[in-house]
Design a protein around this motif. Structure first.
Motif, short mmCIF file in Angstrom:
data_model
loop_
_atom_site.label_atom_id
_atom_site.label_comp_id
_atom_site.label_asym_id
_atom_site.label_seq_id
_atom_site.Cartn_x
_atom_site.Cartn_y
_atom_site.Cartn_z
N TYR A 74 -3.41 -18.59 -13.50
CA TYR A 74 -3.86 -17.94 -14.74
C TYR A 74 -3.80 -18.86 -15.96
O TYR A 74 -4.69 -18.80 -16.82
N TYR A 75 -2.78 -19.71 -16.02
CA TYR A 75 -2.60 -20.54 -17.21
C TYR A 75 -3.01 -22.00 -17.02
O TYR A 75 -3.64 -22.59 -17.91
N ALA A 76 -2.64 -22.60 -15.88
CA ALA A 76 -2.85 -24.04 -15.71
C ALA A 76 -4.28 -24.41 -15.31
O ALA A 76 -4.82 -25.39 -15.81
N LEU A 77 -4.87 -23.65 -14.40
CA LEU A 77 -6.22 -23.98 -13.93
C LEU A 77 -7.23 -24.10 -15.08
O LEU A 77 -8.04 -25.04 -15.09
N PHE A 84 -12.51 -23.07 -14.19
CA PHE A 84 -11.50 -22.30 -13.47
C PHE A 84 -10.88 -21.16 -14.30
O PHE A 84 -9.93 -20.53 -13.87
N THR A 85 -11.43 -20.92 -15.48
CA THR A 85 -10.89 -19.87 -16.33
C THR A 85 -11.13 -18.50 -15.70
O THR A 85 -12.24 -18.17 -15.31
N ILE A 86 -10.06 -17.72 -15.58
CA ILE A 86 -10.15 -16.36 -15.04
C ILE A 86 -9.76 -15.41 -16.16
O ILE A 86 -8.59 -15.32 -16.54
N SER A 88 -10.01 -12.08 -16.23
CA SER A 88 -9.37 -10.84 -15.78
C SER A 88 -7.98 -11.12 -15.24
O SER A 88 -7.81 -11.89 -14.29
N ARG A 89 -6.98 -10.50 -15.81
CA ARG A 89 -5.61 -10.65 -15.33
C ARG A 89 -5.48 -10.09 -13.91
O ARG A 89 -4.74 -10.63 -13.09
N PHE A 90 -6.18 -9.01 -13.65
CA PHE A 90 -6.11 -8.40 -12.32
C PHE A 90 -6.67 -9.35 -11.26
O PHE A 90 -6.08 -9.52 -10.19
N ILE A 91 -7.80 -9.99 -11.55
CA ILE A 91 -8.40 -10.93 -10.60
C ILE A 91 -7.48 -12.12 -10.36
O ILE A 91 -7.31 -12.57 -9.22
N ALA A 92 -6.87 -12.63 -11.43
CA ALA A 92 -5.95 -13.75 -11.29
C ALA A 92 -4.76 -13.36 -10.41
O ALA A 92 -4.34 -14.13 -9.53
#
Length: 219
Positions: A74-77, A84-86, A88-92
């Protein structure tokens, strides 16, 4: 308003968080189970490259903390590349839990496959079956019964581990509990929250125990 009425008043919000917890747990374990089958077959494959790749995957995801994997996705990618930005927290969370669960379930499946009597392999070979046909038609259908207890345990663990997603502000049961505790300035909200966790784990434990008894190979 007494404390019992307060806890009853918190239930709708807690149920909203519970929906996220259950949704994430179910789809992550099912997706992880599908991926784990390929990982398990790769690890016991005669192809050295597949063995190494599958083994490395399993070693990495079993050898690093799930929380760190969640933070990395969620944070590093996104810092590596915006691709690589996601958002949606749910998807991550789903990706992290699926990848992690797959590693553990791959070892469960590998052990189940290797527990099948070698005579089954020899009999299939005598019938002219290829290795792929043997695995698909003979070995895997016999293995699934042995998977029920450990997969059930994995599922229960995932339900409890979903509390980690509150660290990326996904509003699961744990995050909802923390929000209520903060706004109401009452730690009593942890009582109904823990009861919900207990009820859910008790229900699924009963279901998997029933399935184990119904399909057990040890009867």
């Amino acid at each position: 308003m007494n404390e019992i009425e307060k806890m009853i008043g918190w239930l709708p919000a807690l149920f909203d968080g519970l929906k996220i917890t259950l949704s994430l747990s179910v789809i992550s374990v099912i997706s992880g189970l599908i991926l784990s089958l390929f990982l398990a077959l790769g690890k016991i494959s005669k192809n050295k490259i597949l063995q190494k790749l599958s083994g490395a995957y399993i070693f990495f995801f079993r050898g690093t903390p799930l929380l760190m994997q969640l933070f990395f996705i969620y944070y590093a990618l996104p810092q590596i590349s915006s691709v690589f930005t996601i958002k949606s927290r749910f998807i991550a969370a789903f990706i992290a839990f699926t990848l992690n669960s797959a590693a553990y379930q791959a070892e469960i499946i590998r052990a189940a496959i290797q527990s099948i009597d070698k005579g089954q392999f020899e009999a299939a070979k005598a019938l002219g079956m290829t290795h792929a046909q043997t695995m698909r038609l003979v070995i895997i259908p016999q293995s699934y019964r042995r998977l029920i207890p450990p997969v059930g345990n994995e599922f229960i663990m995932v339900i409890k581990d979903t509390s980690l997603v509150s660290t990326i502000a996904l509003v699961d049961l744990m995050k909802r509990t923390s929000q209520i505790q903060s706004s109401a300035s009452s730690a009593l909200v942890y009582i109904p929250a823990m009861i919900m966790y207990l009820i859910v784990t008790a229900i699924f434990t009963y279901v998997f125990d029933y399935l184990e008894k119904k399909f057990s190979v040890y009867e």
